[in-house]
Design a protein around this motif. Sequence first.
Motif, short mmCIF file in Angstrom:
data_model
loop_
_atom_site.label_atom_id
_atom_site.label_comp_id
_atom_site.label_asym_id
_atom_site.label_seq_id
_atom_site.Cartn_x
_atom_site.Cartn_y
_atom_site.Cartn_z
N VAL A 229 0.83 -1.20 0.00
CA VAL A 229 0.00 0.00 0.00
C VAL A 229 0.87 1.25 0.00
O VAL A 229 0.57 2.23 -0.69
CB VAL A 229 -0.96 0.00 1.22
CG1 VAL A 229 -1.76 1.29 1.26
CG2 VAL A 229 -1.91 -1.19 1.14
N LEU A 230 1.95 1.24 0.78
CA LEU A 230 2.86 2.39 0.80
C LEU A 230 3.47 2.66 -0.57
O LEU A 230 3.61 3.81 -1.00
CB LEU A 230 3.98 2.16 1.82
CG LEU A 230 3.68 2.43 3.30
CD1 LEU A 230 4.90 2.08 4.14
CD2 LEU A 230 3.27 3.87 3.54
N GLN A 231 3.84 1.58 -1.27
CA GLN A 231 4.52 1.71 -2.55
C GLN A 231 3.57 2.05 -3.70
O GLN A 231 3.97 2.66 -4.68
CB GLN A 231 5.28 0.42 -2.87
CG GLN A 231 6.47 0.18 -1.95
CD GLN A 231 7.04 -1.22 -2.07
OE1 GLN A 231 6.57 -2.04 -2.86
NE2 GLN A 231 8.03 -1.53 -1.25
N HIS A 232 2.30 1.64 -3.57
CA HIS A 232 1.35 1.84 -4.67
C HIS A 232 0.30 2.92 -4.39
O HIS A 232 -0.59 3.14 -5.19
CB HIS A 232 0.64 0.52 -5.01
CG HIS A 232 1.55 -0.51 -5.60
ND1 HIS A 232 2.36 -1.31 -4.82
CD2 HIS A 232 1.80 -0.85 -6.89
CE1 HIS A 232 3.06 -2.12 -5.61
NE2 HIS A 232 2.74 -1.87 -6.86
N GLY A 233 0.42 3.57 -3.25
CA GLY A 233 -0.49 4.66 -2.92
C GLY A 233 0.29 5.84 -2.41
O GLY A 233 1.52 5.84 -2.38
N ASP A 234 -0.42 6.86 -1.99
CA ASP A 234 0.24 8.04 -1.44
C ASP A 234 0.71 7.74 -0.02
O ASP A 234 -0.11 7.39 0.84
CB ASP A 234 -0.74 9.21 -1.42
CG ASP A 234 -0.13 10.44 -0.79
OD1 ASP A 234 -0.51 10.77 0.34
OD2 ASP A 234 0.76 11.04 -1.42
N PRO A 235 2.01 7.83 0.27
CA PRO A 235 2.53 7.50 1.60
C PRO A 235 1.88 8.31 2.72
O PRO A 235 1.63 7.80 3.80
CB PRO A 235 4.03 7.81 1.50
CG PRO A 235 4.33 7.71 0.04
CD PRO A 235 3.10 8.20 -0.66
N GLY A 236 1.59 9.59 2.45
CA GLY A 236 0.98 10.43 3.47
C GLY A 236 -0.41 9.97 3.81
O GLY A 236 -0.78 9.86 4.99
N LYS A 237 -1.19 9.70 2.79
CA LYS A 237 -2.56 9.22 3.00
C LYS A 237 -2.55 7.89 3.74
O LYS A 237 -3.33 7.65 4.66
CB LYS A 237 -3.26 9.07 1.65
CG LYS A 237 -4.71 8.62 1.74
CD LYS A 237 -5.30 8.50 0.34
CE LYS A 237 -6.75 8.03 0.41
NZ LYS A 237 -7.32 7.87 -0.95
N THR A 238 -1.62 7.02 3.34
CA THR A 238 -1.52 5.70 3.96
C THR A 238 -1.12 5.81 5.43
O THR A 238 -1.72 5.18 6.30
CB THR A 238 -0.48 4.84 3.22
OG1 THR A 238 -0.87 4.72 1.85
CG2 THR A 238 -0.39 3.45 3.83
N SER A 239 -0.11 6.62 5.73
CA SER A 239 0.39 6.75 7.09
C SER A 239 -0.67 7.31 8.03
O SER A 239 -0.71 6.94 9.21
CB SER A 239 1.63 7.66 7.11
OG SER A 239 2.67 7.10 6.36
N SER A 240 -1.51 8.20 7.52
CA SER A 240 -2.52 8.80 8.38
C SER A 240 -3.53 7.78 8.88
O SER A 240 -4.22 8.02 9.87
CB SER A 240 -3.24 9.94 7.65
OG SER A 240 -3.98 9.44 6.55
N PHE A 241 -3.61 6.63 8.21
CA PHE A 241 -4.56 5.59 8.62
C PHE A 241 -3.99 4.66 9.68
O PHE A 241 -4.65 3.70 10.09
CB PHE A 241 -5.02 4.77 7.42
CG PHE A 241 -6.08 5.44 6.60
CD1 PHE A 241 -7.43 5.30 6.91
CD2 PHE A 241 -5.73 6.24 5.53
CE1 PHE A 241 -8.40 5.94 6.17
CE2 PHE A 241 -6.70 6.88 4.76
CZ PHE A 241 -8.04 6.73 5.10
N LEU A 242 -2.78 4.94 10.17
CA LEU A 242 -2.19 4.12 11.21
C LEU A 242 -3.04 4.14 12.49
O LEU A 242 -3.00 3.22 13.30
CB LEU A 242 -0.77 4.59 11.53
CG LEU A 242 0.01 3.74 12.55
CD1 LEU A 242 0.30 2.36 11.99
CD2 LEU A 242 1.29 4.44 12.96
N PHE A 243 -3.87 5.21 12.63
CA PHE A 243 -4.71 5.31 13.82
C PHE A 243 -5.69 4.14 13.95
O PHE A 243 -6.20 3.85 15.03
CB PHE A 243 -5.50 6.63 13.81
CG PHE A 243 -6.60 6.68 12.79
CD1 PHE A 243 -7.86 6.17 13.09
CD2 PHE A 243 -6.39 7.23 11.55
CE1 PHE A 243 -8.89 6.20 12.15
CE2 PHE A 243 -7.40 7.27 10.60
CZ PHE A 243 -8.66 6.76 10.91
N LEU A 244 -5.94 3.44 12.84
CA LEU A 244 -6.85 2.30 12.88
C LEU A 244 -6.30 1.13 13.70
O LEU A 244 -7.05 0.32 14.22
CB LEU A 244 -7.17 1.83 11.46
CG LEU A 244 -8.11 2.73 10.63
CD1 LEU A 244 -8.17 2.22 9.20
CD2 LEU A 244 -9.49 2.78 11.25
#
Length: 294
Positions: A229-244
């Motif tokens: 997901v990090l490599q194929h999506g926006d890293p910022g958008k992906t990282s913000s979902f760590l709260f899940l």
Amino acid sequence: MKTWTFIVLIVLTTFLMGSSFAVGKIGLMYASPLYLVALRFIVAGVVMLIVVLLLRRPHPTGKRNWLKIGVIGALQTAGVMGCIFISLRTITASESSILTFTNPLLVVVLGTIFSGIRYKWYQWIGVLLGVIGVSITVGAQVEWKIGIVWGLCSAIFWATATLLVKKWGVLFDTWVLSAYQMLCGGIILLLLSVTLEQPFFIWNHESILILLWLSIFSSIIQFAVWYYVLQHGDPGKTSSFLFLAPFFGVLSGWLLLGETLYVSSIVGGLCIIVGIYLVNRQFQSKKGSVSTLQ
């Protein structure tokens, strides 16, 4: 990547991150903590090692680079996971997951002190919210439990390892680094188990299933999906979902273990979740921004 694909994968990887706390606590009925987590990462490390050897991924050269992988393994796998599993002996899976996932907040503090990284004002608000959240979660305890200390130590180890991976990660193939650091961490945990506890593992269908779940799903698959997901999506958008991840940690603790959802834990957890989101908002900036906190 299509939106629905992103949602499915991000929910899957954060679910595997968070639910491993409850599964690990169940596993403690059949094994001593350090021995269980040692077996988990030795199995995961051996499987990944076979994969990287078959795929002929580039390996590091020189003793210094191998030493760096060893240090990362000692912190990321042995330090983080060892502290988590020890904490689960005296605190709930929900509390352990909340405390452990404060690591992105600590990265901001440690990164400022030791690496001179400059962060935005809203990220510091995120750190403040995180501190408030931990204070609410821990402060509501009727009695101080040593597991709280271990939970916070896991976050400190994770934040330190993150900064080192940020600095050294470019030197290694991602999959090779993961395989060897997990294997190295697993061996260190095994040595610690023999030294610090009376290691035991009760072999039966349930304990083997738990070990395989922790090794394959909560380690290898979780890692693979996260990096995909990090490599194929926006890293910022992906990282913000760590709260899940802490959300799933609390939810799985309630569903699998029947843990009580205290108001203090919910309020404290929400503060930490918002704090993590604000800290990771930086990575939605354009070219030249700092890489992800994980």
